[in-house]
Design an enzyme around this catalytic site. Sequence first.
Site, PDB file in Angstrom:
ATOM      1  N   ARG A 179      -6.882   3.637  -3.054  1.00 30.36           N
ATOM      2  CA  ARG A 179      -5.838   3.556  -1.514  1.00 30.36           C
ATOM      3  C   ARG A 179      -4.990   2.946  -1.257  1.00 30.36           C
ATOM      4  O   ARG A 179      -4.202   3.082  -1.047  1.00 30.36           O
ATOM      5  CB  ARG A 179      -6.771   3.936  -0.574  1.00 30.36           C
ATOM      6  N   THR A 180      -4.900   1.664  -1.433  1.00 29.00           N
ATOM      7  CA  THR A 180      -4.200   0.400  -0.779  1.00 29.00           C
ATOM      8  C   THR A 180      -2.907   0.446  -1.375  1.00 29.00           C
ATOM      9  O   THR A 180      -1.625   0.424  -1.118  1.00 29.00           O
ATOM     10  CB  THR A 180      -4.928  -0.869  -0.726  1.00 29.00           C
ATOM     11  N   LYS A 216       0.856 -16.656 -19.141  1.00 31.54           N
ATOM     12  CA  LYS A 216       1.154 -17.641 -19.796  1.00 31.54           C
ATOM     13  C   LYS A 216       0.830 -18.906 -18.723  1.00 31.54           C
ATOM     14  O   LYS A 216       1.080 -19.828 -19.450  1.00 31.54           O
ATOM     15  CB  LYS A 216       2.987 -17.541 -20.237  1.00 31.54           C
ATOM     16  N   ARG A 247      -1.565  -7.810  -2.958  1.00 35.41           N
ATOM     17  CA  ARG A 247      -4.116  -8.136  -3.149  1.00 35.41           C
ATOM     18  C   ARG A 247      -4.120  -9.043  -4.275  1.00 35.41           C
ATOM     19  O   ARG A 247      -3.997  -9.347  -5.364  1.00 35.41           O
ATOM     20  CB  ARG A 247      -3.799  -6.787  -3.805  1.00 35.41           C
ATOM     21  N   HIS A 304      -7.785  -7.932   5.300  1.00 40.82           N
ATOM     22  CA  HIS A 304      -7.248  -6.974   4.970  1.00 40.82           C
ATOM     23  C   HIS A 304      -6.361  -5.815   6.015  1.00 40.82           C
ATOM     24  O   HIS A 304      -7.023  -5.108   6.377  1.00 40.82           O
ATOM     25  CB  HIS A 304      -8.168  -6.162   4.250  1.00 40.82           C
TER      26      HIS A 304
END
Length: 304
Positions: free
Chosen positions: A54-55, A83, A104, A132
């Site tokens: 959703r986000t 890396k 995120r 959030h």
Amino acid sequence: MTREQKNILSVRDMDRREIDKLLCSAAKFDRGDFTGHELDKKILAVLFFEPSTRTRMSFSAAMMRLGGKILNLGSVEATSITKGETLSDTIRVISGYADAIVLRHPKEGAARLASEVSSVPVINGGDGAGQHPSQTLLDLYTIRESMRLENIDIGLQGDLRYGRTVHSLAFALSKYNNIRIHTIAPDGLDFPNYLKEDLSETGVEIICHEKLEDILPELDVLYVTRLQRERFPDPVAFASYSANYRLTPELLQIAKPKMIVLHPLPRVGEIDPAVDSLPCAKYFEQAHNGIPIRMAMLNEVMSQ
């Protein structure tokens, strides 16, 4: 949000005026009151270091609806992070490619770190068990669509110890008048003590309950979150708690007629699918509200 660079990292950084401004802006976008060219020639870098449906998709959709373009990180395995490149270096480089970044990350505080090295605005799309803000804003927007954000009783049920959505929402609600928060959670999964103390300092009343039935008739909003299987010592304990914290149409018969049920999704059994057709079920509408809210956030940090 800072004057120099309009980052959106946490609801703790925002006052009620800033929150209300974004909610009003979202309502405008929700009504279709926009041209679709607000962010023409702008590029949003979407950097997600943990899974999301959703986000990630709603930020991308919001950007495209405003006329902008998306620069997607893709799978972490295909980047220089494998890396050994640090998050700081990754952000420094990508901020030269885009006009804003939505991040995120599994580590709490990652978005704030990113904002300190980025040359463009950073929006926190969720960081560990921390904040959030976009989820919180769409939660507030959904509540505001049904009632005034004042003098309400809201129940928070589920994993309240580790759930970042309920942490952010509780702090956002503390900026409004006469909000009473009722927690309904298994032993060990209620709000952490530090969070209760911080919220108490804001004047929010927090009342703990063992069973939803004890408080359900008084609630205006019930916000359900999933219980995370990994937090329980054995499958039997998880099954027992899941059964006790499952929301059913039968249980909702004692609720107020206009009470609404919210959930940040995904759900994994804590709400009976039979609840979906009831008038109180607002969680899919809640998910859809992610579009106008994120349009408002993107427009806020990128429009000049």
